[in-house]
Motif scaffolding. Structure first.
Motif, short mmCIF file in Angstrom:
data_model
loop_
_atom_site.label_atom_id
_atom_site.label_comp_id
_atom_site.label_asym_id
_atom_site.label_seq_id
_atom_site.Cartn_x
_atom_site.Cartn_y
_atom_site.Cartn_z
N CYS A 165 0.84 -1.20 0.00
CA CYS A 165 0.00 0.00 0.00
C CYS A 165 0.88 1.25 0.00
N TRP A 166 0.35 2.35 -0.47
CA TRP A 166 1.11 3.59 -0.57
C TRP A 166 1.25 4.30 0.76
N ASN A 167 0.36 4.01 1.72
CA ASN A 167 0.40 4.65 3.03
C ASN A 167 0.68 3.61 4.10
N LEU A 168 1.23 4.08 5.22
CA LEU A 168 1.50 3.16 6.32
C LEU A 168 0.19 2.59 6.87
N THR A 169 -0.76 3.46 7.23
CA THR A 169 -2.05 3.01 7.76
C THR A 169 -3.08 2.93 6.64
N ARG A 170 -4.19 2.26 6.94
CA ARG A 170 -5.25 2.12 5.93
C ARG A 170 -6.24 3.27 6.04
N SER A 171 -6.90 3.58 4.94
CA SER A 171 -7.93 4.61 4.92
C SER A 171 -9.13 4.14 5.74
N VAL A 172 -9.98 5.08 6.13
CA VAL A 172 -11.18 4.73 6.90
C VAL A 172 -12.07 3.80 6.08
N LEU A 173 -12.19 4.05 4.77
CA LEU A 173 -13.05 3.19 3.95
C LEU A 173 -12.50 1.78 3.85
N ALA A 174 -11.17 1.62 3.83
CA ALA A 174 -10.59 0.28 3.77
C ALA A 174 -10.80 -0.46 5.08
N ASP A 175 -10.61 0.23 6.21
CA ASP A 175 -10.79 -0.40 7.51
C ASP A 175 -12.25 -0.78 7.77
N ASN A 176 -13.18 -0.18 7.06
CA ASN A 176 -14.60 -0.40 7.33
C ASN A 176 -15.35 -0.99 6.13
N SER A 177 -14.61 -1.67 5.27
CA SER A 177 -15.17 -2.54 4.23
C SER A 177 -14.34 -3.82 4.27
N PRO A 178 -14.79 -4.90 3.63
CA PRO A 178 -14.13 -6.19 3.83
C PRO A 178 -12.66 -6.23 3.43
N TYR A 179 -11.85 -6.80 4.33
CA TYR A 179 -10.46 -7.16 4.03
C TYR A 179 -10.39 -8.58 3.49
N PHE A 180 -11.35 -9.42 3.89
CA PHE A 180 -11.36 -10.82 3.48
C PHE A 180 -12.79 -11.27 3.25
N GLU A 181 -12.94 -12.43 2.64
CA GLU A 181 -14.26 -12.98 2.35
C GLU A 181 -14.14 -14.48 2.15
N SER A 182 -15.26 -15.17 2.20
CA SER A 182 -15.26 -16.62 1.95
C SER A 182 -16.43 -16.97 1.06
N TRP A 205 -20.71 -10.27 4.60
CA TRP A 205 -19.88 -9.07 4.59
C TRP A 205 -18.69 -9.31 5.54
N GLN A 206 -17.54 -9.62 4.97
CA GLN A 206 -16.34 -9.97 5.74
C GLN A 206 -16.68 -11.05 6.77
N ARG A 207 -17.09 -12.21 6.26
CA ARG A 207 -17.44 -13.34 7.11
C ARG A 207 -16.78 -14.61 6.60
N ILE A 208 -16.22 -15.38 7.53
CA ILE A 208 -15.85 -16.75 7.21
C ILE A 208 -17.02 -17.66 7.61
N GLN A 209 -17.46 -17.51 8.84
CA GLN A 209 -18.65 -18.23 9.30
C GLN A 209 -19.86 -17.33 9.22
N ARG A 210 -20.95 -17.87 8.71
CA ARG A 210 -22.18 -17.09 8.55
C ARG A 210 -22.72 -16.57 9.88
N VAL A 211 -23.43 -15.46 9.81
CA VAL A 211 -24.18 -14.96 10.95
C VAL A 211 -25.26 -15.98 11.28
N PHE A 238 -20.99 -5.37 -3.71
CA PHE A 238 -21.48 -6.36 -2.75
C PHE A 238 -22.97 -6.19 -2.62
N ILE A 239 -23.70 -7.30 -2.67
CA ILE A 239 -25.14 -7.31 -2.42
C ILE A 239 -25.42 -8.45 -1.45
N GLY A 240 -26.01 -8.15 -0.30
CA GLY A 240 -26.28 -9.20 0.67
C GLY A 240 -26.82 -8.63 1.96
N SER A 241 -26.84 -9.46 2.98
CA SER A 241 -27.33 -9.06 4.30
C SER A 241 -26.34 -9.53 5.35
N ASP A 242 -26.16 -8.72 6.39
CA ASP A 242 -25.28 -9.09 7.48
C ASP A 242 -26.08 -9.30 8.77
#
Length: 383
Positions: A165-182, A205-211, A238-242
């Motif tokens: 990444c170009w910055n040391l820390t992540r943007s607010v939008l990156a920290d609050n949208s999925p980093y991973f998915e399954s 939405w950023q889930r390995i195990q379902r809600v 992304f389209i779904g429910s959390d």
């Protein structure tokens, strides 16, 4: 005395189990890598390179938050580099990657404050899985793949791996949208490598195990267009429910970014995220949030680069970031960082970043504050 002995014995057993499990995991990973290295190299004796590769990554950091949080935690919306006034590990992982013309697979275990914060909702050992997926090629002539498992997110231009990444820390939008998915992913790369398309069916939405109670499949798409080595345009959704099906609130989210290499030294990234979620099950009313980000990077030399970032995040209805304040989370931020490439695989960075909120969503020495500022430094090595 008997009760005390039982408690002490139980504690010893718990400690032994913890260390036994950690040791067992490491031993299994080593045996796995050695076993498959031998077998895959033998199976591909006619090739120059092994199909199996082992790699790793470590990124340590220290940051000082001038709000001086007593519990050493950065604000709740920060999920990477989220500890104050301590030297610690953001992300460390060990990965095995297998790739042939027909099959590919990835398995990576991780630890660090990133893992603790981002996978807090996952049970047991799933908290330490960085990546675990397998894919098969569906066409002899085209780059058409079907993959299943746990992946890095298809959304956004930022990664959990800080060094890319170009910055040391992540943007607010990156920290609050999925980093991973399954889930399952069908992807296609064009013959000229200018187009990449994928469709996904996900567990959430950023889930390995379902809600619990959620049986609604989530869907996603990604389209990346790279007309040349200086321009990249990307659209992801992304389209779904959390939430459980009994209270299902549909969520719709879209990410668009463009990355432009304006010269040999100057690069630019522009991004815009927007999302909407039903206010209640079956409702035609939606709560929305959005975030624009602009980042510029300038390479001073082969070893030194600087970057600046400006961003704004608006979540007035607190769908993603809860503040319990009249205006919700409406915050602007800017940062600047200096990078030094110590060696080809070692990167040292320093960054300063300031947040300004419409409400007092931060703390300063125990009191509410509209602003927050911190300084951070990190050292990353790729193995």
């Amino acid at each position: 005395m008997d009760s005390l002995y039982k408690k002490q014995n139980s504690l010893r057993i718990g400690i032994y189990k913890t260390y036994w499990f950690k040791g067992y995991t490491i031993i299994c990973l080593v045996i796995f890598s050695q076993f498959w290295t031998i077998n895959f190299v033998q199976a591909q004796g006619d090739t120059d390179d092994s199909a199996l590769k082992i790699s790793g990554y470590l990124e340590t950091y220290y940051q000082y938050d001038f709000g001086n949080p007593e519990d050493h935690n950065r604000p709740d919306f920060v999920y990477s580099f989220n500890r104050h006034n301590e030297v610690t590990l953001n992300l460390g992982y060990l990965q095995a990657t297998y790739q042939t013309q027909k099959v590919r697979a990835n398995l990576a275990f991780m630890t660090g404050t990133y893992a603790k914060a981002n996978l807090a909702a996952e049970p047991g050992v799933l908290k330490n899985i960085f990546e675990a997926n397998v894919g098969v090629k569906l066409s002899d002539k085209k780059e058409l793949w079907l993959d299943a498992g746990i992946f890095p997110s298809h959304i956004g231009f930022e990664s959990a791996i800080g060094a890319v990444c170009w910055n040391l820390t992540r943007s607010v939008l990156a920290d609050n949208s999925p980093y991973f998915e399954s889930g399952v992913k069908l992807s296609y790369s064009s013959d000229n490598e200018k187009w990449f398309l994928s469709g996904l069916v996900l567990n959430g939405w950023q889930r390995i195990q379902r809600v619990d109670g959620n049986n609604t499949p989530a869907l996603g798409h990604r389209v990346t267009f790279t007309p040349n080595d200086k321009i990249t345009l990307n659209s992801s959704s992304f389209i779904g429910s959390d939430t459980p099906d009994s209270t299902r609130q549909m969520r719709y989210f879209h990410n668009f970014y463009g990355q432009f290499q304006l010269s040999d030294r100057l690069g630019l990234i522009a991004c815009f995220d927007v999302g909407a979620q039903q206010e209640a099950k079956g409702s035609s009313d939606y709560d929305t949030w959005y975030s624009p980000v602009l980042i510029a990077q300038y390479k001073v030399s082969d070893k030194v680069s600087i970057a600046a970032r400006g961003e704004y995040y608006s979540d007035a209805n607190q769908v993603i970031i809860s503040t319990n304040t009249p205006n919700g989370f409406r915050t602007s931020a800017y940062s600047a960082n200096l990078d030094y490439q110590v060696a080809k695989n070692i990167l040292w960075r320093i960054e300063g970043r300031r947040f300004t909120g419409k409400d007092s969503v931060f703390e300063e020495n125990g009191s509410p504050s509209e602003t927050n500022f911190f300084l951070a430094t990190s050292l990353a090595i790729s193995l």
